[in-house]
Design an enzyme around this catalytic site. Structure first.
Site, PDB file in Angstrom:
ATOM      1  CB  CYS A  80      39.042  44.794  46.925  1.00 33.65           C
ATOM      2  SG  CYS A  80      37.667  45.646  46.486  1.00 33.65           S
ATOM      3  CG  HIS A 183      41.834  45.977  43.087  1.00 44.58           C
ATOM      4  ND1 HIS A 183      41.526  44.331  42.659  1.00 44.58           N
ATOM      5  CD2 HIS A 183      39.953  46.639  42.945  1.00 44.58           C
ATOM      6  CE1 HIS A 183      40.009  44.338  42.681  1.00 44.58           C
ATOM      7  NE2 HIS A 183      39.404  45.063  43.286  1.00 44.58           N
ATOM      8  CD  GLU A 185      44.699  43.023  42.648  1.00 50.75           C
ATOM      9  OE1 GLU A 185      45.005  43.687  43.849  1.00 50.75           O
ATOM     10  OE2 GLU A 185      43.661  43.257  42.376  1.00 50.75           O
TER      11      GLU A 185
HETATM   12  N1  GLN Z   1      31.903  44.858  45.823  1.00 53.23           N
HETATM   13  C1  GLN Z   1      33.272  43.623  45.865  1.00 53.23           C
HETATM   14  C2  GLN Z   1      32.332  43.154  47.143  1.00 53.23           C
HETATM   15  O1  GLN Z   1      31.385  43.651  47.948  1.00 53.23           O
HETATM   16  C3  GLN Z   1      34.679  44.519  45.851  1.00 53.23           C
HETATM   17  C4  GLN Z   1      34.849  44.600  45.004  1.00 53.23           C
HETATM   18  C5  GLN Z   1      36.194  44.199  44.599  1.00 53.23           C
HETATM   19  O2  GLN Z   1      37.216  43.400  45.002  1.00 53.23           O
HETATM   20  N2  GLN Z   1      36.808  44.896  43.421  1.00 53.23           N
HETATM   21  O3  GLN Z   1      32.602  41.837  47.068  1.00 53.23           O
END
Ligand code: GLN
Length: 204
Positions: A80, A183, A185
């Site tokens: 992410c 995610h 995890e």
């Molecule tokens: N929207 C977040 C960002 O721009 C990422 C979101 C996440 O890691 N769940 O860093």
């Protein structure tokens, strides 16, 4: 198996990653300072907020050291926000948002539209046997472009707010890098972590 995986622990979901690694019998170490990188076999960049992480990477001195370690061939798994930190190009980022820019993908932050907060999907991931992987997306980045050097390991079919439906890469691999926009995890399924570990072991 004797590996130690660093987990960037400046912000975000680092504890959950450490827990998942312990469930598959892999030792981990929280990485907060450059010295924490010494001797690790791989590094996980967790989900969280990429802008905040980018700032803390600079102020901790980790940005330069991780950049150097990447050049030396460190295995890195970005999830992410961690995927955003690996991406060569970040769309809709903050203008001063720094990243490692090592994976040849272009990502759009928070790109899944109004359903931005969360959705889940079942994914078939190349290289992972068995039932599909349940993927939890939280304000996830959209991979908009992928260079030919990048292998797409999983995709999701998604209907955007304008009703267009597109197939979006959600797990990507390139050399020693692995990245996913969700995610892994946050579920009890550790097979993506296992995939990362296998990647490291295959070159040991
Ligand atoms: N929207 C977040 C960002 O721009 C990422 C979101 C996440 O890691 N769940 O860093």
């Amino acid at each position: 198996m004797g590996l130690t995986i660093g987990v960037l622990a400046l912000q975000g979901d680092f504890q959950e990653h450490a827990l998942t690694l312990s469930q598959i019998g892999v030792a981990s170490r929280e990485v907060r300072n450059p010295k924490d990188l010494i001797g690790i076999d791989g590094l996980i960049l967790p989900g969280g907020e990429s802008t905040t992480m980018a700032m803390l990477l600079e102020s901790s001195g980790l940005f330069l050291e991780i950049t150097r370690a990447l050049k030396d061939g460190l295995f890195v798994f970005g999830t992410c926000a961690g995927m955003i930190l690996l991406a060569r190009e970040v769309l809709d980022g903050r203008s001063d948002q720094g990243g490692f820019a090592v994976m040849d993908i272009s990502v759009r932050r928070n790109g899944f539209g109004r359903q931005i907060r969360s959705f889940e999907a079942d994914l078939a991931v190349k290289g992972i046997e068995g039932p599909p992987i349940r993927a939890v997306f939280i304000r996830a980045p959209v991979v908009e472009k992928v260079a030919k050097e990048v292998e797409i390991l999983a995709e999701v079919s998604y209907r955007f707010d304008d009703d267009s439906k597109r197939v979006i890469p959600v797990v990507c691999g390139q050399d020693r890098l692995l990245a996913c926009s969700f995610h892994p995890e946050l579920t009890s399924d550790s097979r993506l972590h296992q995939l990362f570990i296998s990647k490291i072991l295959s070159e040991k």
